[in-house]
Design a protein around this motif. Structure first.
Motif, PDB file in Angstrom:
ATOM      1  N   ALA A 272     -66.330 -69.513 -14.820  1.00 38.50           N
ATOM      2  CA  ALA A 272     -65.529 -70.127 -15.947  1.00 38.50           C
ATOM      3  C   ALA A 272     -66.058 -71.429 -16.416  1.00 38.50           C
ATOM      4  O   ALA A 272     -66.741 -72.110 -15.524  1.00 38.50           O
TER       5      ALA A 272
ATOM      6  N   ASN B  72     -64.741 -74.534 -19.160  1.00 35.97           N
ATOM      7  CA  ASN B  72     -63.555 -74.867 -19.793  1.00 35.97           C
ATOM      8  C   ASN B  72     -63.993 -76.359 -20.342  1.00 35.97           C
ATOM      9  O   ASN B  72     -64.739 -77.350 -19.918  1.00 35.97           O
ATOM     10  N   ARG B  73     -63.749 -76.343 -21.857  1.00 35.08           N
ATOM     11  CA  ARG B  73     -64.111 -77.599 -22.476  1.00 35.08           C
ATOM     12  C   ARG B  73     -62.796 -78.160 -22.941  1.00 35.08           C
ATOM     13  O   ARG B  73     -61.742 -77.748 -23.262  1.00 35.08           O
TER      14      ARG B  73
ATOM     15  N   ASN C 101     -55.207 -67.513 -13.071  1.00 32.41           N
ATOM     16  CA  ASN C 101     -55.973 -68.521 -13.151  1.00 32.41           C
ATOM     17  C   ASN C 101     -57.161 -68.295 -12.428  1.00 32.41           C
ATOM     18  O   ASN C 101     -56.918 -68.039 -11.156  1.00 32.41           O
TER      19      ASN C 101
END
Length: 199
Positions: A25, A27-28, A141
């Motif tokens: 993954a 994530n920005r 998550n």
């Protein structure tokens, strides 16, 4: 110049080609400042040798490649070793938990394949598992799923380690069914000419 060559040589030695990595993954994240927004990236990476060792790491940076590199280095520093049954599946069923994440992992017969969701599949593939059935029953998550998966894998014990701890033989630890199956396989594979010679 010589210093650059030394750095390059050290970097080449640190890179282990036997390890495979999988990006799980990205994530920005953004931070609002006086002049506008500053963007950063967080990468979640799983690394393994596909022979029983696996680890995960996360890296943060202003650019995606740098975040992936940091995550890969962190994963290589935090690897665990998991005993595999026949080099393809788990020795026994187990559950793993971390926070709100909860996963169930079950051993599977040959040919089953990897039945798992995204983050868990990445862990199993990097570990070298070929047959496993798993289910995530808690948080979705990816960080919690991977931590719960590794928590369950750390609980696994091979028959050899249990036998050593108890001071017994491996045959005494295994279920009787497995011992009978092994004996029947030996009898089935016995050469036929011995029986005809006795007759």
């Amino acid at each position: 110049m010589a210093r650059d060559d030394n750095r390059r040589g050290r970097r080449d030695r640190d890179e282990n080609p036997e390890f495979a990595d999988r990006l799980v993954a990205i994530n920005r994240v953004s931070k609002t400042v006086k002049g506008g927004k500053r963007f950063g990236f967080a990468a979640l990476v799983v690394v393994g040798d596909q022979k029983g060792r696996v680890g995960f790491g996360k890296g943060k940076a202003k650019e995606v490649p740098e975040a992936i590199r940091k995550g890969t280095e962190a994963a290589k520093r935090n690897m665990i070793r998991v005993p595999l049954r026949e080099g393809r599946t788990l020795h026994h069923d187990m559950t793993g938990r971390h926070g709100a994440g909860k996963v169930v992992m079950r051993t599977a017969p040959e040919g089953t394949g990897i039945i798992a969701g995204g983050p868990m599949r990445a862990v199993f593939e990097m570990l070298g598992l070929k047959d496993v059935v798993s289910k995530s029953t808690g948080s979705q998550n990816p960080y919690n799923m991977i931590r719960a998966t590794l928590n369950g894998l750390q609980k696994e014990q091979s028959p050899r380690s249990v036998a050593q701890r108890r001071g017994k033989k491996v045959a005494d630890i295994l279920p009787k069914r497995d011992v009978v199956d092994q004996q029947s396989d030996v009898a089935h594979n016995a050469p036929v000419e011995d029986a005809t010679a006795d007759a």
